[in-house]
Design an enzyme around this catalytic site. Sequence first.
Site, short mmCIF file in Angstrom:
data_model
loop_
_atom_site.label_atom_id
_atom_site.label_comp_id
_atom_site.label_asym_id
_atom_site.label_seq_id
_atom_site.Cartn_x
_atom_site.Cartn_y
_atom_site.Cartn_z
N ARG A 7 2.07 -4.83 4.01
CA ARG A 7 2.97 -3.95 4.77
C ARG A 7 4.21 -4.70 5.27
NH1 ARG A 7 0.19 -1.35 2.21
NH2 ARG A 7 -1.38 0.15 2.80
N SER B 146 -1.21 7.71 7.47
CA SER B 146 -2.23 6.92 8.16
C SER B 146 -1.63 6.34 9.44
CB SER B 146 -2.65 5.81 7.19
OG SER B 146 -3.62 5.02 7.79
N GLU C 99 0.47 1.91 12.54
CA GLU C 99 1.21 1.64 11.30
C GLU C 99 2.52 2.45 11.34
OE1 GLU C 99 -0.56 0.76 7.20
OE2 GLU C 99 -0.48 2.94 7.26
#
Length: 308
Positions: free
Chosen positions: A181, A231, A301
């Site tokens: 990420r 998510s 996230e």
Amino acid sequence: MNHMSILNDCIKKLQTILPDDRLLLNAPMSEQTTFKIGGPADCLVFPASVSEVKAILNTIKAYNVPYTIIGNGSNILVLDKGIRGIVIKFAEQMSYINDNNDSIIAGCGALLADLSHFAADKSLTGLEFAVGIPGSIGGAVYMNAGAYNGDIKTVVKSVTAVSAAGDIIKYSDDKLDFGYRQSIFQHNANTICEIELTLHKGAKSDILAIMDDLTKRRESKQPLEMPSAGSTFKRPPGYYAGTLIEQTGLKGLSVGDAQVSTKHAGFVVNTGHATAQNVLDLIHKVQEKVYEKHGVKLYPEVRLIGEK
């Protein structure tokens, strides 16, 4: 001069660069994000080319006003007071997809689903994993998005970006600092504009079968019918966030119209008119309760943007 008059002068200059339908004032960001949440942006612009991005950034720099860049708006929570300064959104005007033998050149606004289908049509393999990721290729490169054991770094050949100083820079794949990420663009002020992807020839029927399977898996498990930012939490080492949240008994937990999805606990969904504050309060409750029960810290996230 005060901030507002400098901003207004900057906007006037931008109005000479962009047509009226691609420059909006006091624009509600709830209309620009998949969460359907967020206060107004002072000024929202939609560039249509790398040279326009350069002109916009040069103008913003000349007036020294704050700016924010978003793609599809699928991994962000815009806070309730909205965003000051200029918001640059890469939307359909920057969503072109062209093929060049085994590589694809895409504008940063191109959606991952559209790219996967384009690749499949050309019998190119490598992008199947991205078929269900909600978002644009620019946002995917920014955060090295991934799913089902695939991630963007495996297919990116080069990225053309515009620096804060207004220079066009082309990065080869070895200069992108991809990690989990992570990418170099989280650490420099450069704006991703165009991406070159390298894929390989494959059997179209195999490619489509994989995409079909991944789509079914995603649709059966994820609350795609509800507004969300995908998510909500990063995967904690050794665990799955959704599983921990479910084991803590938090499915369906709500604050206002923000709810831990009853279909997949890793998602916070907007069941009606959730505010950003509702979402933040719910995230905080989930973090607290999961830590109490499992001793594991969850980190969001979702990118938070704007003013509370």
